[in-house]
Design a protein around this motif. Structure first.
Motif, PDB file in Angstrom:
ATOM      1  N   GLN A   1       0.861  -1.186   0.000  1.00  0.00           N
ATOM      2  CA  GLN A   1       0.000   0.000   0.000  1.00  0.00           C
ATOM      3  C   GLN A   1       0.899   1.239   0.000  1.00  0.00           C
ATOM      4  O   GLN A   1       2.105   1.134   0.260  1.00  0.00           O
ATOM      5  N   PRO A   2       0.349   2.427  -0.273  1.00  0.00           N
ATOM      6  CA  PRO A   2       1.172   3.629  -0.289  1.00  0.00           C
ATOM      7  C   PRO A   2       1.801   3.897   1.077  1.00  0.00           C
ATOM      8  O   PRO A   2       1.203   3.638   2.130  1.00  0.00           O
ATOM      9  N   SER A   3       3.031   4.398   1.030  1.00  0.00           N
ATOM     10  CA  SER A   3       3.722   4.778   2.264  1.00  0.00           C
ATOM     11  C   SER A   3       3.070   6.018   2.867  1.00  0.00           C
ATOM     12  O   SER A   3       2.154   6.614   2.287  1.00  0.00           O
ATOM     13  N   VAL A   4       3.553   6.408   4.034  1.00  0.00           N
ATOM     14  CA  VAL A   4       3.004   7.594   4.693  1.00  0.00           C
ATOM     15  C   VAL A   4       3.158   8.822   3.809  1.00  0.00           C
ATOM     16  O   VAL A   4       2.261   9.657   3.703  1.00  0.00           O
ATOM     17  N   SER A   5       4.310   8.924   3.126  1.00  0.00           N
ATOM     18  CA  SER A   5       4.535  10.066   2.228  1.00  0.00           C
ATOM     19  C   SER A   5       3.706   9.958   0.954  1.00  0.00           C
ATOM     20  O   SER A   5       3.496  10.958   0.264  1.00  0.00           O
ATOM     21  N   GLY A   6       3.249   8.744   0.661  1.00  0.00           N
ATOM     22  CA  GLY A   6       2.457   8.525  -0.526  1.00  0.00           C
ATOM     23  C   GLY A   6       3.279   8.378  -1.796  1.00  0.00           C
ATOM     24  O   GLY A   6       2.724   8.180  -2.877  1.00  0.00           O
ATOM     25  N   GLU A   7       4.611   8.438  -1.710  1.00  0.00           N
ATOM     26  CA  GLU A   7       5.442   8.394  -2.902  1.00  0.00           C
ATOM     27  C   GLU A   7       5.790   6.982  -3.352  1.00  0.00           C
ATOM     28  O   GLU A   7       5.999   6.741  -4.539  1.00  0.00           O
ATOM     29  N   ILE A   8       5.879   6.052  -2.408  1.00  0.00           N
ATOM     30  CA  ILE A   8       6.310   4.706  -2.752  1.00  0.00           C
ATOM     31  C   ILE A   8       5.335   3.688  -2.187  1.00  0.00           C
ATOM     32  O   ILE A   8       4.469   4.010  -1.364  1.00  0.00           O
ATOM     33  N   TRP A   9       5.497   2.452  -2.636  1.00  0.00           N
ATOM     34  CA  TRP A   9       4.703   1.341  -2.134  1.00  0.00           C
ATOM     35  C   TRP A   9       5.449   0.656  -0.987  1.00  0.00           C
ATOM     36  O   TRP A   9       6.652   0.428  -1.083  1.00  0.00           O
ATOM     37  N   GLU A  10       4.711   0.324   0.051  1.00  0.00           N
ATOM     38  CA  GLU A  10       5.286  -0.402   1.190  1.00  0.00           C
ATOM     39  C   GLU A  10       4.582  -1.739   1.353  1.00  0.00           C
ATOM     40  O   GLU A  10       3.342  -1.814   1.336  1.00  0.00           O
TER      41      GLU A  10
END
Length: 473
Positions: free
Chosen positions: A52-61
């Motif tokens: 799912q998106p990371s906290v920053s929304g830039e990458i997938w975690e």
């Protein structure tokens, strides 16, 4: 240029697996992803993960992973149905399931984006392209923009990039946007245009995401793009003037493709002086960007080199080589001996054999050499050997010339002066005969005279002996 790879929505003969669940499916409490396998799942190395998106929304975690399918159902000897199922998975997200299948050294990666739980969701972007590719000026990239609630046509593609010759950014990222174009089903495409983005030849790292109408951005997809828009530059080093039987050597190894240096393919072509059509050079005549060929025919040779870079950009250059005629040469012998003087004396009743030897010319012209023998400017023979009989010529000085001529009309000449001695005259011969007769007569008369004297002495001695005998008796 359209960069396509095998995707989950369609199978090919090389597929190990496909995903049948469509992009953008919305799950509530449980997750169920389905697909097909074309090799026995128990024999494959399977790894799957959900991100799912990371906290920053830039990458997938990554938030979930596994190494087995939840369910496998055989359909026939070559096809199976598989499922990944997560029950009571009470999570609200925009998520991506990624499955990696490996079998006998073949690896395949498939992805599907989905929504889970309630609430607004950020978009997701799946690209149908390799993570690395090379392009010239522009490329069309097929994508699957997954938008929650809003119209995809109100979305745009965000392009962020930097120059990355070593794989990592060597400068701050720049940003631009690209429009989505509908293709079919849930497929859309967008264009990366190197000229519009102000890019030159090199390696660039792109972070690509989709932005919906609410200005929410998906985690970025990483692409490494190699740009090769410029044609190669040919640099040739060679001698423009050579002789027959010399070697044409053209060194184009300094040619390059700018940023991409010497990542080049090459073709060589030859146009000989006697030909009107280019022909491909034999592989024996060149090694890469170095051409070397022995030439035995004079004239202007045209050697063309075609250099092609990895993107198919090609450029040609022509080398014009002037091959000058190699003049003929040789020697002559008289009765097998090379004369050491240009003037020779010959008896009036003699015969000499002149022979042209040690003929020298280019390998192609040697068999075409023309030989001519001249006596006093008149041609007397065309063969390598010529017999001169002095009795056929008057006494005195005669000029002998050997002319060796090649197929280009170039000549080499050897000149000799032959002095034929005079034959004895008839008057001189008669005088010699008279003298011989006179001398012979004198010798004969002298012999008779001596014989008669000796005869008288013998008779006188015999008479005296007889008288002495009588006295004794």
């Amino acid at each position: 240029m359209n960069m396509n790879v095998v995707h989950s929505q369609a199978s090919t003969n090389t597929d190990l697996i496909t995903i049948q669940t469509k992009h953008g499916v919305h799950f509530n409490e449980s997750i169920l992803i389905e697909g097909y396998a074309f090799a026995k799942p128990s024999l494959m190395n399977i790894n799957w993960s959900i991100s799912q998106p990371s906290v920053s929304g830039e990458i997938w975690e990554e938030i979930e992973s596994g190494q087995l399918f939840s369910t496998v159902i055989p359909l026939d000897s070559e096809q199976w149905t598989w499922m990944v199922e997560l029950v009571n998975w009470n999570l609200s997200c925009t998520c991506i399931l990624e499955i990696t299948a490996e079998y006998h050294g073949i690896e395949q990666v498939e992805k599907v984006a989905f929504f889970a739980g309630s609430g607004a969701k950020v978009p997701a972007l799946v690209l149908d392209s390799e993570p690395k590719f090379r392009m010239a000026t522009s490329v069309e990239v097929t994508s699957y923009p997954i938008i929650h609630e809003f119209d995809i046509n109100e979305s745009v593609i965000s392009l962020r990039w930097c120059e990355a010759p070593t794989g990592a950014c060597s400068e701050d990222m720049k940003e631009s946007y690209a429009n989505l174009s509908y293709k079919r089903g849930i497929e859309y495409s967008f264009i990366i245009n190197a000229i519009e983005l102000g890019l030159s030849d090199g390696i660039y790292l792109f972070h690509i995401s989709v932005i919906d109408a609410a200005l929410r951005s998906s985690p970025y997809v990483r692409l490494e793009v190699s740009i090769d828009m410029n044609s190669p530059v040919i640099i040739m080093d060679y001698d423009e003037d050579i002789e027959e039987d010399d070697m044409i050597v053209i060194d184009a190894s300094a040619s390059s493709d700018g940023f991409w240096q010497h990542d080049l393919q090459v073709n060589w072509y030859i146009l000989s002086p006697q030909s009107t059509q280019l022909v491909g050079a034999s592989t024996e005549d060149y090694e890469g960007l170095v051409f070397a060929k022995n030439i035995s025919t004079s004239g202007t040779w045209q050697i063309t080199v075609e250099v092609i870079d990895a993107m198919g950009n090609s450029v040609t250059d022509v080398a014009l080589i002037n091959v000058s005629n190699k003049p003929p040469s040789g020697n002559l012998t008289i009765n097998g001996i090379m004369p050491d003087q240009s003037v020779q004396t010959m008896q009036h009743d003699d015969a000499w054999t002149f022979e042209a030897i040690n003929l020298v010319d280019s390998s192609s012209d040697l068999s075409l050499i023309d030989i001519s023998w001249y006596v006093n400017g008149e041609i007397e023979g065309k063969e390598p050997a010529y017999v001169l009989n002095s009795s056929n010529f008057s006494s005195g000085v005669h000029e002998i010339k050997l002319v060796i001529m090649d197929d280009d009309g170039e000549q080499y000449a050897i000149n000799l002066t032959i002095e034929i001695q005079s034959a004895p005259s008839i008057e001189s011969s008669n005088n010699t005969t008279i003298v011989y007769i006179l001398v012979s007569s004198l010798i004969l008369m002298f012999g008779i005279f001596i014989w008669r004297i000796m005869e008288r002495k013998n008779k006188s001695s015999l008479t005296k002996w007889n008288e002495d005998v009588k006295k004794d008796s």
